[in-house]
Write a protein that holds these residues in place. Structure first.
Motif, PDB file in Angstrom:
ATOM      1  N   GLU A   1       0.822  -1.202   0.000  1.00 15.87           N
ATOM      2  CA  GLU A   1       0.000   0.000   0.000  1.00 15.87           C
ATOM      3  C   GLU A   1       0.862   1.260   0.000  1.00 15.87           C
ATOM      4  OE1 GLU A   1      -4.138  -0.102   1.695  1.00 15.87           O
ATOM      5  OE2 GLU A   1      -3.104  -1.452   3.102  1.00 15.87           O
ATOM      6  N   SER A   2       2.101   1.155   0.429  1.00 14.98           N
ATOM      7  CA  SER A   2       3.007   2.309   0.452  1.00 14.98           C
ATOM      8  C   SER A   2       3.855   2.428  -0.814  1.00 14.98           C
ATOM      9  CB  SER A   2       3.941   2.211   1.665  1.00 14.98           C
ATOM     10  OG  SER A   2       4.777   1.069   1.536  1.00 14.98           O
ATOM     11  N   ALA A   3       3.622   1.562  -1.790  1.00 14.41           N
ATOM     12  CA  ALA A   3       4.450   1.557  -3.000  1.00 14.41           C
ATOM     13  C   ALA A   3       4.362   2.889  -3.736  1.00 14.41           C
ATOM     14  CB  ALA A   3       4.020   0.424  -3.928  1.00 14.41           C
ATOM     15  N   ALA A   4       5.490   3.334  -4.224  1.00 16.25           N
ATOM     16  CA  ALA A   4       5.531   4.559  -5.029  1.00 16.25           C
ATOM     17  C   ALA A   4       5.491   4.146  -6.501  1.00 16.25           C
ATOM     18  CB  ALA A   4       6.779   5.365  -4.692  1.00 16.25           C
ATOM     19  N   ASP A   5       6.506   4.460  -7.231  1.00 15.24           N
ATOM     20  CA  ASP A   5       6.534   4.148  -8.656  1.00 15.24           C
ATOM     21  C   ASP A   5       6.929   2.698  -8.910  1.00 15.24           C
ATOM     22  OD1 ASP A   5       5.842   6.758  -9.341  1.00 15.24           O
ATOM     23  OD2 ASP A   5       7.932   7.418  -9.308  1.00 15.24           O
ATOM     24  N   ALA A   6       6.578   2.218 -10.082  1.00 10.23           N
ATOM     25  CA  ALA A   6       6.956   0.870 -10.491  1.00 10.23           C
ATOM     26  C   ALA A   6       8.475   0.774 -10.612  1.00 10.23           C
ATOM     27  CB  ALA A   6       6.290   0.524 -11.821  1.00 10.23           C
ATOM     28  N   ALA A   7       9.016  -0.334 -10.141  1.00  8.63           N
ATOM     29  CA  ALA A   7      10.454  -0.577 -10.255  1.00  8.63           C
ATOM     30  C   ALA A   7      10.822  -0.786 -11.723  1.00  8.63           C
ATOM     31  CB  ALA A   7      10.826  -1.810  -9.446  1.00  8.63           C
TER      32      ALA A   7
END
Length: 156
Positions: free
Chosen positions: A79-85
């Motif tokens: 839920e805390s993910a920012a941009d796609a790796a």
């Protein structure tokens, strides 16, 4: 042979982030808290979540091809993910130490090969797959659990 591995776009999942558990349940999604590392691989960041982090467990259609190889299965997203790796000619952390099944697809979405990456040989397996001009892209799955890990495309 150059290749690119990318995480899933955060925007696909953002409407779910922060929803109450009951609303998630109505959508077939479960909120989980990571209890170990490794063990909760995020498909956006392509890293395992740290213990205590919140993730969503949901069904994801990883292969939308109109072929018999269409596929969906459970994945985790933080839920805390920012941009796609984004990894070029390198493996994401979630590939390290796990057996990875590589499914080789042609441009029409049909399976044209497969391989199993073990003991640190994933880069060699990816390069070998892309040495076949019929292979347009590769889907990586965790071999033990079967869940989609990431898509691999040819680099520039």
């Amino acid at each position: 042979m150059s290749f690119i591995i990318t995480g899933l776009e955060r925007a696909k999942f953002a409407p779910l982030f922060g929803l109450p558990d009951e609303e998630l349940k109505q959508r077939g999604v479960i909120r989980k808290t990571a209890t170990s590392k490794p063990g909760f691989p995020c498909r956006i960041t392509l890293e395992d979540a740290d213990p205590g982090e919140s993730l969503l467990l949901l069904n994801y259609e990883s292969h939308k091809a109109a072929t018999p190889y269409r596929s969906s299965y459970a994945i985790y997203v933080r839920e805390s993910a920012a941009d796609a790796a984004h990894f070029e000619n390198a493996l994401p952390p979630v590939f390290i130490g796990r057996p990875i099944a590589l499914r080789h697809f042609n441009a029409g979405g049909h399976l044209v090969g497969a391989s199993l990456a073990l003991n640190g040989d994933a880069i060699d397996k990816i390069e070998t797959a892309f040495s076949d001009d019929n292979v347009a892209y590769i889907h990586a799955h965790n071999a033990a659990h079967g869940c989609f890990a990431a898509e691999i495309r040819r680099g520039a």
